[in-house]
Motif scaffolding. Structure first.
Motif, mmCIF file in Angstrom:
data_model
loop_
_atom_site.group_PDB
_atom_site.id
_atom_site.type_symbol
_atom_site.label_atom_id
_atom_site.label_comp_id
_atom_site.label_asym_id
_atom_site.label_seq_id
_atom_site.Cartn_x
_atom_site.Cartn_y
_atom_site.Cartn_z
ATOM 1 N N MET A 1 0.834 -1.208 0.000
ATOM 2 C CA MET A 1 0.000 0.000 0.000
ATOM 3 C C MET A 1 0.869 1.259 0.000
ATOM 4 S SD MET A 1 -3.146 1.213 0.059
ATOM 5 C CE MET A 1 -4.316 0.093 0.819
ATOM 6 N N ASN A 2 1.972 1.235 0.789
ATOM 7 C CA ASN A 2 2.852 2.406 0.827
ATOM 8 C C ASN A 2 3.423 2.722 -0.547
ATOM 9 O OD1 ASN A 2 2.855 3.318 3.566
ATOM 10 N ND2 ASN A 2 3.956 1.476 4.141
ATOM 11 N N GLU A 3 3.751 1.675 -1.306
ATOM 12 C CA GLU A 3 4.283 1.880 -2.648
ATOM 13 C C GLU A 3 3.221 2.462 -3.565
ATOM 14 O OE1 GLU A 3 7.021 -0.624 -5.868
ATOM 15 O OE2 GLU A 3 5.958 -1.660 -4.247
ATOM 16 N N ALA A 4 1.966 2.017 -3.384
ATOM 17 C CA ALA A 4 0.874 2.515 -4.216
ATOM 18 C C ALA A 4 0.603 3.992 -3.971
ATOM 19 C CB ALA A 4 -0.394 1.696 -3.934
ATOM 20 N N LEU A 5 0.927 4.475 -2.768
ATOM 21 C CA LEU A 5 0.708 5.891 -2.454
ATOM 22 C C LEU A 5 1.543 6.800 -3.353
ATOM 23 C CD1 LEU A 5 0.639 5.800 1.458
ATOM 24 C CD2 LEU A 5 -1.291 6.176 -0.071
ATOM 25 N N ARG A 6 2.702 6.309 -3.823
ATOM 26 C CA ARG A 6 3.538 7.112 -4.715
ATOM 27 C C ARG A 6 2.796 7.453 -6.000
ATOM 28 N NH1 ARG A 6 7.958 3.388 -4.220
ATOM 29 N NH2 ARG A 6 7.747 3.032 -6.458
ATOM 30 N N GLY A 7 2.031 6.479 -6.498
ATOM 31 C CA GLY A 7 1.263 6.713 -7.721
ATOM 32 C C GLY A 7 0.199 7.773 -7.529
ATOM 33 N N VAL A 8 -0.444 7.771 -6.351
ATOM 34 C CA VAL A 8 -1.472 8.790 -6.072
ATOM 35 C C VAL A 8 -0.833 10.169 -5.963
ATOM 36 C CG1 VAL A 8 -3.326 9.485 -4.508
ATOM 37 C CG2 VAL A 8 -2.861 7.067 -4.864
ATOM 38 N N TRP A 9 0.337 10.251 -5.318
ATOM 39 C CA TRP A 9 1.051 11.535 -5.216
ATOM 40 C C TRP A 9 1.445 12.045 -6.596
ATOM 41 C CZ3 TRP A 9 0.868 14.988 -1.717
ATOM 42 C CH2 TRP A 9 0.763 14.663 -0.365
ATOM 43 N N LEU A 10 1.858 11.137 -7.464
ATOM 44 C CA LEU A 10 2.216 11.521 -8.833
ATOM 45 C C LEU A 10 1.001 12.101 -9.557
ATOM 46 C CD1 LEU A 10 4.230 11.565 -11.206
ATOM 47 C CD2 LEU A 10 3.512 9.224 -11.737
ATOM 48 N N TYR A 129 2.428 4.523 -15.895
ATOM 49 C CA TYR A 129 3.181 4.313 -14.653
ATOM 50 C C TYR A 129 2.276 3.739 -13.563
ATOM 51 C CZ TYR A 129 5.867 5.303 -10.424
ATOM 52 O OH TYR A 129 6.515 5.187 -9.226
ATOM 53 N N ASN A 130 1.118 4.371 -13.368
ATOM 54 C CA ASN A 130 0.215 3.934 -12.308
ATOM 55 C C ASN A 130 -0.399 2.566 -12.591
ATOM 56 O OD1 ASN A 130 0.621 6.081 -10.615
ATOM 57 N ND2 ASN A 130 -1.167 7.242 -11.281
ATOM 58 N N HIS A 131 -0.675 2.289 -13.867
ATOM 59 C CA HIS A 131 -1.244 0.981 -14.214
ATOM 60 C C HIS A 131 -0.240 -0.125 -13.897
ATOM 61 C CE1 HIS A 131 -2.584 -2.380 -16.778
ATOM 62 N NE2 HIS A 131 -3.790 -1.867 -16.611
ATOM 63 N N ARG A 132 1.032 0.108 -14.220
ATOM 64 C CA ARG A 132 2.076 -0.868 -13.933
ATOM 65 C C ARG A 132 2.248 -1.057 -12.419
ATOM 66 N NH1 ARG A 132 5.413 1.183 -17.735
ATOM 67 N NH2 ARG A 132 6.558 2.357 -16.190
ATOM 68 N N LEU A 133 2.226 0.064 -11.680
ATOM 69 C CA LEU A 133 2.401 0.016 -10.233
ATOM 70 C C LEU A 133 1.197 -0.641 -9.556
ATOM 71 C CD1 LEU A 133 4.296 0.807 -7.926
ATOM 72 C CD2 LEU A 133 3.142 3.021 -7.817
ATOM 73 N N ALA A 134 -0.010 -0.359 -10.061
ATOM 74 C CA ALA A 134 -1.217 -0.961 -9.485
ATOM 75 C C ALA A 134 -1.238 -2.470 -9.700
ATOM 76 C CB ALA A 134 -2.459 -0.329 -10.104
ATOM 77 N N THR A 135 -0.770 -2.913 -10.873
ATOM 78 C CA THR A 135 -0.689 -4.346 -11.159
ATOM 79 C C THR A 135 0.316 -5.016 -10.228
ATOM 80 O OG1 THR A 135 -1.207 -3.931 -13.487
ATOM 81 C CG2 THR A 135 -0.252 -6.065 -12.953
ATOM 82 N N LYS A 136 1.421 -4.339 -9.979
ATOM 83 C CA LYS A 136 2.468 -4.885 -9.109
ATOM 84 C C LYS A 136 2.005 -4.969 -7.658
ATOM 85 C CE LYS A 136 7.121 -3.818 -7.403
ATOM 86 N NZ LYS A 136 8.241 -2.828 -7.452
ATOM 87 N N ASP A 148 -8.722 6.569 -14.284
ATOM 88 C CA ASP A 148 -9.099 7.982 -14.337
ATOM 89 C C ASP A 148 -8.036 8.772 -15.092
ATOM 90 O OD1 ASP A 148 -10.752 10.170 -13.799
ATOM 91 O OD2 ASP A 148 -9.624 10.692 -11.999
ATOM 92 N N ASN A 149 -6.755 8.411 -14.904
ATOM 93 C CA ASN A 149 -5.662 9.053 -15.657
ATOM 94 C C ASN A 149 -5.859 8.873 -17.154
ATOM 95 O OD1 ASN A 149 -3.236 7.848 -13.235
ATOM 96 N ND2 ASN A 149 -4.396 9.752 -13.224
ATOM 97 N N LEU A 150 -6.269 7.655 -17.550
ATOM 98 C CA LEU A 150 -6.479 7.373 -18.970
ATOM 99 C C LEU A 150 -7.633 8.202 -19.531
ATOM 100 C CD1 LEU A 150 -5.859 5.766 -21.523
ATOM 101 C CD2 LEU A 150 -7.368 3.951 -20.668
ATOM 102 N N SER A 151 -8.727 8.300 -18.768
ATOM 103 C CA SER A 151 -9.866 9.100 -19.226
ATOM 104 C C SER A 151 -9.483 10.569 -19.345
ATOM 105 C CB SER A 151 -11.060 8.927 -18.280
ATOM 106 O OG SER A 151 -10.825 9.556 -17.040
ATOM 107 N N ASP A 152 -8.609 11.042 -18.456
ATOM 108 C CA ASP A 152 -8.142 12.431 -18.516
ATOM 109 C C ASP A 152 -7.313 12.681 -19.769
ATOM 110 O OD1 ASP A 152 -9.346 13.192 -16.133
ATOM 111 O OD2 ASP A 152 -7.683 12.429 -14.954
ATOM 112 N N ALA A 153 -6.485 11.689 -20.134
ATOM 113 C CA ALA A 153 -5.698 11.819 -21.362
ATOM 114 C C ALA A 153 -6.615 11.906 -22.577
ATOM 115 C CB ALA A 153 -4.747 10.629 -21.501
ATOM 116 N N LEU A 154 -7.688 11.114 -22.570
ATOM 117 C CA LEU A 154 -8.647 11.140 -23.684
ATOM 118 C C LEU A 154 -9.422 12.457 -23.713
ATOM 119 C CD1 LEU A 154 -10.007 7.476 -23.440
ATOM 120 C CD2 LEU A 154 -8.337 8.394 -25.064
ATOM 121 N N VAL A 155 -9.739 12.988 -22.523
ATOM 122 C CA VAL A 155 -10.423 14.287 -22.443
ATOM 123 C C VAL A 155 -9.541 15.383 -23.046
ATOM 124 C CG1 VAL A 155 -11.154 16.092 -20.830
ATOM 125 C CG2 VAL A 155 -11.930 13.751 -20.503
#
Length: 285
Positions: A1-10, A129-136, A148-155
């Motif tokens: 979980m601590n590692e996943a927090l890095r993705g949210v901060w990013l 980055y987040n998709h890879r980290l979430a899978t890990k 949500d990051n992906l939808s933002d890129a499409l927006v």
């Protein structure tokens, strides 16, 4: 979980920088699509902060008042975030609809299109980055953030197309794209609300429950699966099941079967919280 927090901060950092640039450029250049995109990123800041707080609370160990831990804090924060996003989405819809009804206006300069394109590149990179980290890390919260990051890129891509279209005398395309962005914000908010409310009311995916059921029934020693229930506690799945075993088995042998069930569910479905009750089956006469 601590590692996943890095993705949210990013995500928070990227949203903060992009929203400032997009909102500033949107007002400066008069681009409704870029403004809507900027408000979308601004709503994601609130949503990401809410998820971050929820994930941090979820890390707290079980205590006297929370014997099952604090995992659901992440779900509550996601529900709150959905309300904020819906409010911003409706505001964008109302504003862009008003601009559309007012009729044609001067098209925004090409510089605003490049800002939108930068948003596509940045959020696309954050998504990978987040998709890879979430899978890990197997973090459901971070995986939702990645989507949500992906939808933002499409927006942002839609905003880019709308601004370019407006440069070719299709003045209506810029505010129309902004309106579509508003719809996407509302749709994303409703999706988060639906998933969060389902989890908070102990709803569970029927197909996944059937897969768990098949796994238990296939274990050697299980004669019948009498009852099974599953629910979500944050990112964790809790399974309660009642199984029948041969009536002549002693307590130690019956307990051995429950150990097999727990090990199989952890291995095949990443389920670490199980409550298995063993009952004697029918005796063959």
């Amino acid at each position: 979980m601590n590692e996943a927090l890095r993705g949210v901060w990013l995500s928070i950092t990227a949203y903060l920088i992009l929203s400032v640039f997009k909102l500033g450029a949107g007002y400066l250049y008069g681009s409704e699509a870029l403004l809507a995109d900027g408000w979308n990123n601004a709503s994601d800041i609130v949503a990401s902060i809410a998820v971050l707080i929820g994930m941090k609370i979820a890390l707290k160990p079980a205590d006297r008042n929370h014997p099952y831990g604090h995992s659901r804090a992440e779900t509550v924060s996601s529900l709150f975030a959905s309300f904020v996003m819906m409010a911003i989405g409706l505001q964008v819809l109302f504003h862009t609809a008003t601009v559309l009804l007012d009729g044609p206006k001067e098209s925004p300069p090409l510089n605003s299109a490049w800002i939108a394109l930068i948003g596509v590149i940045v959020m696309g990179s954050v998504y990978f980055y987040n998709h890879r980290l979430a899978t890990k890390t197997k973090s459901h919260g971070l995986m939702a953030a990645a989507k949500d990051n992906l939808s933002d890129a499409l927006v942002s891509l839609g905003a880019f197309i709308g601004i370019i279209g407006a440069r070719f005398d299709m003045y209506w395309l810029d505010p129309l794209t902004g309106f579509i962005v508003g719809l996407i914000i509302c749709k994303t908010a409703f999706g988060i609300f639906k998933e969060s409310s389902l989890m908070l009311t102990d709803g569970f995916d029927k197909e996944k429950l059937n897969e768990i059921q098949d796994t238990i029934q296939a274990i050697e020693g299980v004669e019948a699966l009498v009852d099974i229930k599953a629910r979500m506690a944050g990112s964790s799945v809790i399974v309660d099941a009642v199984v029948e075993v041969a009536p002549e088995l002693n307590i130690e042998e019956g307990h051995s079967i429950t150990d097999k069930i727990e090990e199989k569910l952890e291995k095949d479905h990443d389920i670490h919280n199980t409550n298995i009750h063993v009952e004697p089956g029918k005796r063959n006469l």
